[in-house]
Design a protein around this motif. Structure first.
Motif, PDB file in Angstrom:
ATOM      1  N   PRO A 451       0.809  -1.230   0.000  1.00 25.67           N
ATOM      2  CA  PRO A 451       0.000   0.000   0.000  1.00 25.67           C
ATOM      3  C   PRO A 451       0.840   1.277   0.000  1.00 25.67           C
ATOM      4  O   PRO A 451       0.320   2.360  -0.242  1.00 25.67           O
ATOM      5  CB  PRO A 451      -0.815  -0.123   1.285  1.00 25.67           C
ATOM      6  N   GLY A 452       2.126   1.198   0.313  1.00 24.91           N
ATOM      7  CA  GLY A 452       2.958   2.398   0.363  1.00 24.91           C
ATOM      8  C   GLY A 452       2.808   3.155   1.676  1.00 24.91           C
ATOM      9  O   GLY A 452       2.115   2.709   2.608  1.00 24.91           O
ATOM     10  N   ILE A 453       3.438   4.288   1.743  1.00 23.48           N
ATOM     11  CA  ILE A 453       3.427   5.106   2.967  1.00 23.48           C
ATOM     12  C   ILE A 453       2.835   6.462   2.625  1.00 23.48           C
ATOM     13  O   ILE A 453       3.238   7.095   1.638  1.00 23.48           O
ATOM     14  CB  ILE A 453       4.863   5.278   3.513  1.00 23.48           C
ATOM     15  N   PRO A 454       1.877   6.933   3.412  1.00 19.30           N
ATOM     16  CA  PRO A 454       1.316   8.274   3.147  1.00 19.30           C
ATOM     17  C   PRO A 454       2.408   9.348   3.216  1.00 19.30           C
ATOM     18  O   PRO A 454       3.378   9.234   3.976  1.00 19.30           O
ATOM     19  CB  PRO A 454       0.280   8.449   4.260  1.00 19.30           C
ATOM     20  N   GLN A 455       2.219  10.383   2.442  1.00 20.16           N
ATOM     21  CA  GLN A 455       3.223  11.430   2.351  1.00 20.16           C
ATOM     22  C   GLN A 455       3.469  12.119   3.686  1.00 20.16           C
ATOM     23  O   GLN A 455       4.597  12.478   4.027  1.00 20.16           O
ATOM     24  CB  GLN A 455       2.803  12.460   1.293  1.00 20.16           C
ATOM     25  N   ASP A 456       2.410  12.296   4.480  1.00 18.59           N
ATOM     26  CA  ASP A 456       2.555  13.014   5.753  1.00 18.59           C
ATOM     27  C   ASP A 456       3.201  12.168   6.840  1.00 18.59           C
ATOM     28  O   ASP A 456       3.468  12.665   7.931  1.00 18.59           O
ATOM     29  CB  ASP A 456       1.193  13.514   6.217  1.00 18.59           C
ATOM     30  N   GLU A 457       3.444  10.874   6.570  1.00 17.45           N
ATOM     31  CA  GLU A 457       4.057  10.004   7.570  1.00 17.45           C
ATOM     32  C   GLU A 457       5.522   9.696   7.261  1.00 17.45           C
ATOM     33  O   GLU A 457       6.188   9.044   8.067  1.00 17.45           O
ATOM     34  CB  GLU A 457       3.282   8.692   7.687  1.00 17.45           C
ATOM     35  N   LEU A 458       6.028  10.183   6.124  1.00 25.55           N
ATOM     36  CA  LEU A 458       7.400   9.849   5.741  1.00 25.55           C
ATOM     37  C   LEU A 458       8.433  10.421   6.713  1.00 25.55           C
ATOM     38  O   LEU A 458       9.502   9.839   6.899  1.00 25.55           O
ATOM     39  CB  LEU A 458       7.680  10.371   4.328  1.00 25.55           C
ATOM     40  N   GLN A 459       8.115  11.556   7.335  1.00 26.03           N
ATOM     41  CA  GLN A 459       9.083  12.182   8.235  1.00 26.03           C
ATOM     42  C   GLN A 459       9.269  11.434   9.553  1.00 26.03           C
ATOM     43  O   GLN A 459      10.193  11.728  10.312  1.00 26.03           O
ATOM     44  CB  GLN A 459       8.653  13.615   8.526  1.00 26.03           C
ATOM     45  N   TYR A 460       8.382  10.474   9.838  1.00 25.46           N
ATOM     46  CA  TYR A 460       8.453   9.759  11.124  1.00 25.46           C
ATOM     47  C   TYR A 460       8.941   8.324  10.981  1.00 25.46           C
ATOM     48  O   TYR A 460       9.066   7.633  11.994  1.00 25.46           O
ATOM     49  CB  TYR A 460       7.073   9.717  11.780  1.00 25.46           C
ATOM     50  N   VAL A 461       9.200   7.862   9.754  1.00 22.29           N
ATOM     51  CA  VAL A 461       9.432   6.428   9.561  1.00 22.29           C
ATOM     52  C   VAL A 461      10.684   5.934  10.273  1.00 22.29           C
ATOM     53  O   VAL A 461      10.764   4.752  10.627  1.00 22.29           O
ATOM     54  CB  VAL A 461       9.509   6.096   8.048  1.00 22.29           C
ATOM     55  N   PHE A 462      11.679   6.807  10.501  1.00 17.08           N
ATOM     56  CA  PHE A 462      12.911   6.362  11.153  1.00 17.08           C
ATOM     57  C   PHE A 462      12.937   6.688  12.639  1.00 17.08           C
ATOM     58  O   PHE A 462      13.970   6.494  13.285  1.00 17.08           O
ATOM     59  CB  PHE A 462      14.127   6.996  10.468  1.00 17.08           C
ATOM     60  N   ASP A 463      11.811   7.187  13.187  1.00 16.93           N
ATOM     61  CA  ASP A 463      11.751   7.447  14.623  1.00 16.93           C
ATOM     62  C   ASP A 463      11.561   6.143  15.380  1.00 16.93           C
ATOM     63  O   ASP A 463      10.885   5.207  14.896  1.00 16.93           O
ATOM     64  CB  ASP A 463      10.592   8.404  14.952  1.00 16.93           C
ATOM     65  N   ARG A 464      12.126   6.115  16.571  1.00 12.58           N
ATOM     66  CA  ARG A 464      12.020   4.900  17.382  1.00 12.58           C
ATOM     67  C   ARG A 464      10.587   4.706  17.867  1.00 12.58           C
ATOM     68  O   ARG A 464       9.945   5.647  18.329  1.00 12.58           O
ATOM     69  CB  ARG A 464      12.974   4.985  18.573  1.00 12.58           C
ATOM     70  N   PHE A 465      10.118   3.476  17.749  1.00  4.30           N
ATOM     71  CA  PHE A 465       8.800   3.031  18.209  1.00  4.30           C
ATOM     72  C   PHE A 465       7.648   3.667  17.406  1.00  4.30           C
ATOM     73  O   PHE A 465       6.499   3.542  17.803  1.00  4.30           O
ATOM     74  CB  PHE A 465       8.592   3.323  19.705  1.00  4.30           C
ATOM     75  N   TRP A 466       7.977   4.332  16.316  1.00  2.01           N
ATOM     76  CA  TRP A 466       6.868   4.898  15.534  1.00  2.01           C
ATOM     77  C   TRP A 466       6.301   3.832  14.607  1.00  2.01           C
ATOM     78  O   TRP A 466       7.040   3.111  13.930  1.00  2.01           O
ATOM     79  CB  TRP A 466       7.343   6.093  14.714  1.00  2.01           C
ATOM     80  N   ARG A 467       5.002   3.744  14.596  1.00  2.00           N
ATOM     81  CA  ARG A 467       4.296   2.808  13.712  1.00  2.00           C
ATOM     82  C   ARG A 467       3.116   3.536  13.094  1.00  2.00           C
ATOM     83  O   ARG A 467       2.435   4.326  13.754  1.00  2.00           O
ATOM     84  CB  ARG A 467       3.809   1.577  14.479  1.00  2.00           C
TER      85      ARG A 467
END
Length: 520
Positions: A451-467
């Motif tokens: 499904p891909g990743i929404p554009q507004d969530e790309l900035q958090y993908v490498f944060d710890r414990f972010w899902r």
């Protein structure tokens, strides 16, 4: 039988003497930095003033005595009389005696008689006499004062007879005194009486007591100036040290405040670009880095506690059900029991994975140089990671396009990073989907068709414990991509995650690592 020999007393051990150097060193170490700077400044100024004063004193002394010697050089030389005839009163040319003191007495008596207009054998010194004192000295010991000069006898020295051997027109100079103790500079030369052929030492002297008085006054004046300069330098050095060390005092206050309150992140104002400013800037950077590290540690602990709470709560519930069933004697149905044990096993695996990820993240962000770093084959790591991903996604198709590439880094950490990228692609790929893995010239890409990743969530993908909110029902701890980012940064590379480059469905992870296509 001989008497026993008495035991010798133990040798006296004297304590080490505290020399002046040790005392000064101990005093210097016991002072504050401000006091030491002030003391060093005063010492440097004192040495400079002392050297300047000594140089000034010696230059002035040399100039004054040079002027006296020049005056002696310009003094008129009187023709030498016969000292024996002068003693008998023939010609009245001088006051002769067997010693300078006796000649001095005669000269003073003659001068007194001349002032009272009374005749005296030998006459007196005329008005306007030469201020220099002249004296004749013969090898026979006769001393004569010439009436044309001041009636002051010069103290003789045994070496004065050496002047008899001087050539005409040659002079020697020496320091000496008059018979009354007045210091003088003496010029000596040899003379020969043309009438009798007698040889004499001709002495000409000028008093230097005024010069010595001037030098004493100059020494006193220079000493007072030097003392005032040293005191002024001490106060000035104190003020300069206080002004120069003000940033250091501010830094010390901040460090003591942090040590007392543990409030990291406190900074101090920086002005200028000198060494103190560089120290303040470095301290501010360190304090900010410590504050950020503490914040990350606090967030990690809070996030880890939050993530651990769910599987632990589920485990506790399942264990309580099993214990209650055993205590009440009402066994659970076999299917229910099997399902509970399966859930407990899955939760234990989730806990194991989460703890492993936490251990991976607990490593320092900047490892020590050379620690676990070696030349590793990235293409081989990618191949092994794909083999493991096939086991986890047996229904998926993996398309590989891998070229050799060698990098410097931690092989285990890089392999864990590639496995996490492939696990993420397997997790979000649809059944029977395709996962593309390519490696060319240090650029590794992993693409899925999910499904891909929404554009507004790309900035958090490498944060710890972010899902992502849309994938919270899927297994995982939210630490996989954080581990990827840390491992790639430790190897000197870059990582990014975004939509597929061709505009199709799915997400694409890109890792760029520096290296070479052949093994170095």
């Amino acid at each position: 039988m001989s008497p026993p020999t008495p035991a010798l007393p133990p040798p006296l051990v004297h304590p080490p003497r505290r020399t002046l150097r040790r005392r000064l060193a101990q005093w210097y170490r016991g002072r504050s930095l401000r006091s030491r700077l002030a003391a060093l400044t005063a010492l440097a100024v004192a040495v400079a003033i002392a050297l300047s004063a000594l140089a000034c004193w010696f230059i002035v002394e040399q100039k004054l005595y040079q002027q006296v010697r020049q005056n002696l050089t310009q003094a008129r030389v009187t023709p030498a009389p016969d000292p024996i005839e002068a003693a008998r009163g023939n010609g009245g040319l001088g006051y002769c005696a067997s010693s300078p003191a006796a000649a001095q007495a005669k000269a003073e008596a003659g001068a007194k008689a001349a002032e009272t207009n009374r005749p005296f054998p030998g006459g007196g010194a005329p008005r306007g006499a030469n201020p220099a004192s002249t004296q004749l000295y013969s090898p026979t010991g006769q001393v004569c004062l010439t009436p044309q000069s001041q009636p002051k006898a010069i103290t003789m020295q045994a070496s004065d007879l050496d002047a008899l051997d001087l050539a005409p027109g040659k002079f020697v100079y020496r320091s000496g005194t008059y018979v009354d103790g007045t210091p003088a500079m003496v010029r000596l030369n040899g003379l020969v009486d043309q009438n009798t052929g007698n040889r004499y030492v001709y002495l000409t002297a000028l008093p230097v007591d005024a010069v010595q008085d001037s030098m004493r006054q100059l020494a006193l004046f220079l000493g007072i100036v030097a003392a005032l300069g040293v005191v002024g330098a001490g106060f000035t050095g104190r003020l300069i040290a206080r002004s120069a060390l003000k940033p250091v005092d501010d830094l010390t206050d901040v460090v003591e405040h942090i040590a007392r309150t543990e409030e990291v992140g406190t900074t101090i104002p920086v002005s200028g670009n000198d060494e103190i400013a560089r120290l303040s800037t470095s301290f501010n950077s360190m304090s900010t880095a410590l504050a950020n590290s503490r914040d990350r540690q606090t967030r990690l602990i809070a996030d880890a506690g939050h993530e651990l709470r769910t599987p632990l709560t589920s485990l506790r519930t399942n264990v309580d059900l099993l214990i209650r069933s055993n205590d009440t004697g009402r066994p659970l149905p076999e299917a229910t029991r099997t399902k509970l044990l399966g859930n407990m096993k899955a939760q234990m695996q989730e806990l194991t994975l989460l703890i492993g990820d936490l251990l991976q993240l607990s490593r320092p962000d900047s490892p020590k140089p050379g620690q676990n770093v070696a030349v590793v084959a990235l293409h081989e790591i990618a191949g092994r990671a794909v083999d493991r991903a096939r086991l986890r996604g047996p229904g998926l198709v993996f398309e590989l396009d891998i070229a050799p590439w060698y990098v410097h880094g931690d092989g285990a950490a890089l392999e864990r990073a590639v496995i996490n990228l492939l696990d993420n692609a397997v997790k979000y790929s649809p059944p029977g989907g395709v996962v593309e893995v390519r490696l060319h010239e240090g650029l590794l890409t992993v693409r899925d068709h999910g499904p891909g990743i929404p554009q507004d969530e790309l900035q958090y993908v490498f944060d710890r414990f972010w899902r992502s909110p849309s994938s919270r029902q899927l297994p995982g701890s939210g630490l996989g991509l954080s581990i990827v980012a840390q491992s790639v940064r430790d190897a000197g590379g870059e990582v990014s995650l975004g939509p597929a480059r061709d505009g199709g469905p799915g997400a694409q992870a890109t890792v760029r690592l520096p290296g070479e296509p052949v093994a170095p």
